[in-house]
Motif scaffolding. Structure first.
Motif, PDB file in Angstrom:
ATOM      1  N   ARG A  32       0.768  -1.232  -0.080  1.00 43.75           N
ATOM      2  CA  ARG A  32      -0.001  -0.058  -0.049  1.00 43.75           C
ATOM      3  C   ARG A  32       0.841   1.234   0.129  1.00 43.75           C
ATOM      4  NH1 ARG A  32      -4.604  -2.334   4.223  1.00 43.75           N
ATOM      5  NH2 ARG A  32      -5.406  -3.720   2.835  1.00 43.75           N
ATOM      6  N   GLY A  33       1.785   1.134  -0.899  1.00 41.67           N
ATOM      7  CA  GLY A  33       2.734   2.313  -1.058  1.00 41.67           C
ATOM      8  C   GLY A  33       3.821   2.544  -0.077  1.00 41.67           C
ATOM      9  N   ARG A  34       3.984   1.629   0.830  1.00 42.19           N
ATOM     10  CA  ARG A  34       4.898   1.856   2.016  1.00 42.19           C
ATOM     11  C   ARG A  34       6.016   0.578   2.012  1.00 42.19           C
ATOM     12  NH1 ARG A  34       3.310   1.738   8.579  1.00 42.19           N
ATOM     13  NH2 ARG A  34       5.391   3.022   9.158  1.00 42.19           N
ATOM     14  N   MET A  35       7.234   1.126   2.105  1.00 40.99           N
ATOM     15  CA  MET A  35       8.254  -0.073   2.220  1.00 40.99           C
ATOM     16  C   MET A  35       8.442  -0.665   3.492  1.00 40.99           C
ATOM     17  SD  MET A  35      10.055  -0.139  -0.782  1.00 40.99           S
ATOM     18  CE  MET A  35      11.939  -0.271  -0.475  1.00 40.99           C
ATOM     19  N   GLY A  36       8.822  -1.959   3.730  1.00 33.55           N
ATOM     20  CA  GLY A  36       8.882  -2.544   4.956  1.00 33.55           C
ATOM     21  C   GLY A  36       9.533  -3.752   4.730  1.00 33.55           C
ATOM     22  N   LYS A  37      10.390  -4.314   6.244  1.00 31.34           N
ATOM     23  CA  LYS A  37      11.042  -5.506   5.997  1.00 31.34           C
ATOM     24  C   LYS A  37      10.549  -6.485   7.002  1.00 31.34           C
ATOM     25  CE  LYS A  37      15.407  -2.965   4.985  1.00 31.34           C
ATOM     26  NZ  LYS A  37      15.627  -3.440   3.622  1.00 31.34           N
ATOM     27  N   VAL A 288       3.638  -8.527   8.254  1.00 30.01           N
ATOM     28  CA  VAL A 288       3.239  -7.358   7.394  1.00 30.01           C
ATOM     29  C   VAL A 288       1.966  -6.365   8.003  1.00 30.01           C
ATOM     30  CG1 VAL A 288       2.066  -6.465   5.192  1.00 30.01           C
ATOM     31  CG2 VAL A 288       3.890  -8.199   5.064  1.00 30.01           C
ATOM     32  N   LYS A 289       0.940  -7.094   8.530  1.00 29.42           N
ATOM     33  CA  LYS A 289       0.213  -6.409   9.546  1.00 29.42           C
ATOM     34  C   LYS A 289       0.752  -5.718  10.686  1.00 29.42           C
ATOM     35  CE  LYS A 289      -4.167  -8.903   8.629  1.00 29.42           C
ATOM     36  NZ  LYS A 289      -5.286  -9.454   9.303  1.00 29.42           N
ATOM     37  N   ALA A 290       1.519  -6.258  11.290  1.00 31.48           N
ATOM     38  CA  ALA A 290       2.064  -5.761  12.527  1.00 31.48           C
ATOM     39  C   ALA A 290       2.927  -4.494  12.025  1.00 31.48           C
ATOM     40  CB  ALA A 290       2.937  -6.558  13.083  1.00 31.48           C
ATOM     41  N   GLY A 291       3.523  -4.407  11.035  1.00 30.77           N
ATOM     42  CA  GLY A 291       4.108  -3.283  10.498  1.00 30.77           C
ATOM     43  C   GLY A 291       3.473  -2.193  10.319  1.00 30.77           C
ATOM     44  N   GLU A 292       2.373  -2.402   9.938  1.00 32.87           N
ATOM     45  CA  GLU A 292       1.238  -1.301   9.841  1.00 32.87           C
ATOM     46  C   GLU A 292       1.107  -0.348  10.664  1.00 32.87           C
ATOM     47  OE1 GLU A 292      -0.876  -0.458   6.276  1.00 32.87           O
ATOM     48  OE2 GLU A 292       1.227  -1.068   6.250  1.00 32.87           O
ATOM     49  N   GLU A 293       1.365  -0.615  12.010  1.00 31.24           N
ATOM     50  CA  GLU A 293       1.302  -0.139  13.420  1.00 31.24           C
ATOM     51  C   GLU A 293       2.649   0.698  13.730  1.00 31.24           C
ATOM     52  OE1 GLU A 293      -0.354  -2.458  16.529  1.00 31.24           O
ATOM     53  OE2 GLU A 293      -1.600  -3.390  15.205  1.00 31.24           O
ATOM     54  N   SER A 294       3.633   0.513  13.013  1.00 30.45           N
ATOM     55  CA  SER A 294       4.943   1.077  13.325  1.00 30.45           C
ATOM     56  C   SER A 294       4.877   2.668  12.963  1.00 30.45           C
ATOM     57  CB  SER A 294       6.191   0.464  12.461  1.00 30.45           C
ATOM     58  OG  SER A 294       7.364   1.191  12.581  1.00 30.45           O
ATOM     59  N   PRO A 295       5.522   3.328  13.835  1.00 30.83           N
ATOM     60  CA  PRO A 295       5.763   4.785  13.457  1.00 30.83           C
ATOM     61  C   PRO A 295       6.651   5.214  12.616  1.00 30.83           C
ATOM     62  CG  PRO A 295       6.492   4.370  15.679  1.00 30.83           C
ATOM     63  CD  PRO A 295       5.937   3.130  15.088  1.00 30.83           C
ATOM     64  N   HIS A 296       7.714   4.156  12.344  1.00 35.79           N
ATOM     65  CA  HIS A 296       8.758   4.403  11.462  1.00 35.79           C
ATOM     66  C   HIS A 296       8.560   4.222  10.208  1.00 35.79           C
ATOM     67  CE1 HIS A 296      10.506   2.287  15.328  1.00 35.79           C
ATOM     68  NE2 HIS A 296      10.872   3.747  15.230  1.00 35.79           N
ATOM     69  N   GLU A 297       9.367   5.147   9.257  1.00 34.84           N
ATOM     70  CA  GLU A 297       9.242   5.049   7.754  1.00 34.84           C
ATOM     71  C   GLU A 297       9.293   3.795   7.262  1.00 34.84           C
ATOM     72  OE1 GLU A 297      11.183   7.518   3.930  1.00 34.84           O
ATOM     73  OE2 GLU A 297      12.113   7.704   6.027  1.00 34.84           O
ATOM     74  N   PRO A 299       8.939   0.160   8.553  1.00 37.31           N
ATOM     75  CA  PRO A 299       8.804  -0.724   9.753  1.00 37.31           C
ATOM     76  C   PRO A 299       9.570  -1.983   9.335  1.00 37.31           C
ATOM     77  CG  PRO A 299       7.020  -0.997   8.077  1.00 37.31           C
ATOM     78  CD  PRO A 299       7.801   0.114   7.739  1.00 37.31           C
ATOM     79  N   VAL A 300      10.173  -2.621  10.515  1.00 37.99           N
ATOM     80  CA  VAL A 300      11.050  -3.834  10.537  1.00 37.99           C
ATOM     81  C   VAL A 300      10.249  -4.527  11.508  1.00 37.99           C
ATOM     82  CG1 VAL A 300      13.102  -4.923  11.060  1.00 37.99           C
ATOM     83  CG2 VAL A 300      13.004  -2.491  10.196  1.00 37.99           C
ATOM     84  N   THR A 301       9.693  -5.921  11.161  1.00 38.20           N
ATOM     85  CA  THR A 301       9.008  -6.938  11.955  1.00 38.20           C
ATOM     86  C   THR A 301       9.757  -8.081  11.610  1.00 38.20           C
ATOM     87  OG1 THR A 301       7.203  -6.940  10.232  1.00 38.20           O
ATOM     88  CG2 THR A 301       6.837  -5.643  11.864  1.00 38.20           C
ATOM     89  N   ALA A 302       9.668  -9.137  12.698  1.00 36.14           N
ATOM     90  CA  ALA A 302      10.444 -10.324  12.691  1.00 36.14           C
ATOM     91  C   ALA A 302       9.431 -11.512  12.856  1.00 36.14           C
ATOM     92  CB  ALA A 302      11.341 -10.427  13.614  1.00 36.14           C
ATOM     93  N   THR A 303       9.603 -12.825  12.415  1.00 34.90           N
ATOM     94  CA  THR A 303       8.870 -13.853  12.742  1.00 34.90           C
ATOM     95  C   THR A 303       9.543 -15.108  12.372  1.00 34.90           C
ATOM     96  OG1 THR A 303       6.537 -14.691  11.812  1.00 34.90           O
ATOM     97  CG2 THR A 303       7.968 -13.921   9.917  1.00 34.90           C
ATOM     98  N   VAL A 304       8.951 -16.054  12.182  1.00 36.00           N
ATOM     99  CA  VAL A 304       9.646 -17.458  11.850  1.00 36.00           C
ATOM    100  C   VAL A 304       9.265 -18.072  10.560  1.00 36.00           C
ATOM    101  CG1 VAL A 304      10.504 -17.797  14.384  1.00 36.00           C
ATOM    102  CG2 VAL A 304       8.321 -18.661  13.278  1.00 36.00           C
TER     103      VAL A 304
END
Length: 347
Positions: A32-37, A288-297, A299-304
């Motif tokens: 949705r237009g936003r980069m994330g990791k 990815v869903k959890a990253g949507e709540e990040s205030p950072h430009e 977001p970096v989220t982790a999983t297994v």
């Protein structure tokens, strides 16, 4: 000729070298237009192909140390698949007979893999109690026979310890190596050991990181407190909330549609050659869903990534999955994969 003496540590040494300390996969995406990791531990690279090797090995080591497991004891466990495969592999390598009770609707590959290690599989139908019936049969066998060891994965604190001491610290060390911050960790709940253990590791490191349990939207056991509906993400959301899961210590539950998880697992295979199970697609979407709540430009989220695709070749993973409203996979563009090496021995 007498058999050689049983040396537990000698037999455990090569297994320890093949379980845990997995690589970290850093996947850059646009949503949705936003980069994330999304940073995912490559748990499909463990000895028997899943994250359950960590828990199974630590439970066995703990049981040897406290004397509840002795040479020659039969290991008996109820499982939806991966735990049974892990105990079959490790138990055989350590010289134990293994009997696994498993619901009969789990994939054929799961049953066959357990048998391939020389273990016995006892299938339990829905009429016989399904998953809860499998657990009851383990307890009955233990009451009837001596020299039976029950790992009790759903209530054994060693399950959580395996991830508090291994998975969580490894993840933090690798993120430090990569120079990446962390907004949140997510993991689907089968036993709950992964998310509970990683949450403990985050607290021990004084990291303010959200830790979310994940469940199928079609069967919200965690949200309702009991089995509701059915789903296709084998290995999570069985029929109850395990004793080791303390929802009050975690952040809100994230729900993912099973069809969306299948589509995501297929996309990861086709884009990056990652042959993963359906729960790994589920975990990626939850991250990815959890990253949507990040205030950072970014977001970096982790999983297994819990396991590989070999146990799902007879399931919906190899079929064409129809798109439905609310699915996220069509909106996610996978851009890049970076591999962070193993982190070496932990203190």
């Amino acid at each position: 000729m007498a058999p050689p003496p049983f040396d537990v540590q000698q037999r455990l040494a090569p297994l320890r070298a093949m379980v845990g300390n997995t690589q970290l996969l850093v996947i850059t995406y646009r949503f949705r237009g936003r980069m994330g990791k999304v940073c995912a531990k490559a748990e499909h690279l463990n000895l028997s192909g899943s994250i359950k090797d960590r828990m199974a090995l630590h439970i066995l080591e703990t049981a040897y140390a406290d004397g509840t497991l002795r040479p020659g004891d039969c290991i008996v466990e109820a499982t939806s698949g991966n735990t049974g495969i892990a105990f079959a592999a490790l138990g055989s390598a350590l010289g134990h007979p293994v009997t696994i009770y498993m619901p009969d609707w789990m994939s054929k590959e799961r049953h066959d893999l357990i048998r391939s290690y020389g273990a016995t599989v006892q299938s339990v139908s829905k009429e016989q109690g399904g998953f809860l019936g499998s657990i009851d049969r383990c307890r009955q066998l233990s009451a009837e026979r001596r020299e039976v060891f029950l790992p009790r994965q759903f209530e054994n604190s060693a399950n959580v310890e395996a991830h508090a001491r291994g998975t969580g610290p490894e993840l933090l060390a690798q993120l430090h190596m990569a120079g990446l911050p962390l907004d949140a960790f997510v993991a689907g709940v089968g036993t709950g050991g992964t998310v509970m253990g990683v949450a403990q590791a985050m607290r021990a490191a004084r990291m303010r990181v959200r830790c979310h349990p994940v469940e199928p939207a079609e069967s919200p056991t965690l949200s309702t407190g009991h089995k509701v509906g059915s789903h296709r993400i084998q290995g999570i959301s069985d029929e109850f909330i395990p004793d080791i899961v303390k929802l009050e210590e975690l952040d809100p539950v994230i729900a993912v549609h099973d069809g969306d998880a299948i589509l995501m697992a297929q996309a990861l295979a086709r884009q990056f050659g990652l042959a993963l199970g359906i729960s790994s697609g589920c975990n990626f979407l939850a991250a990815v869903k959890a990253g949507e709540e990040s205030p950072h430009e970014v977001p970096v989220t982790a999983t297994v990534f819990c396991d590989d695709s070999k146990k799902y070749l007879s399931t919906g993973l190899l079929r064409e999955e129809p798109l439905k409203d609310g699915y996220l996979t069509p909106e996610i563009q996978l851009l890049d994969l970076r591999v962070i090496s193993r982190c070496g021995p932990l203190p």
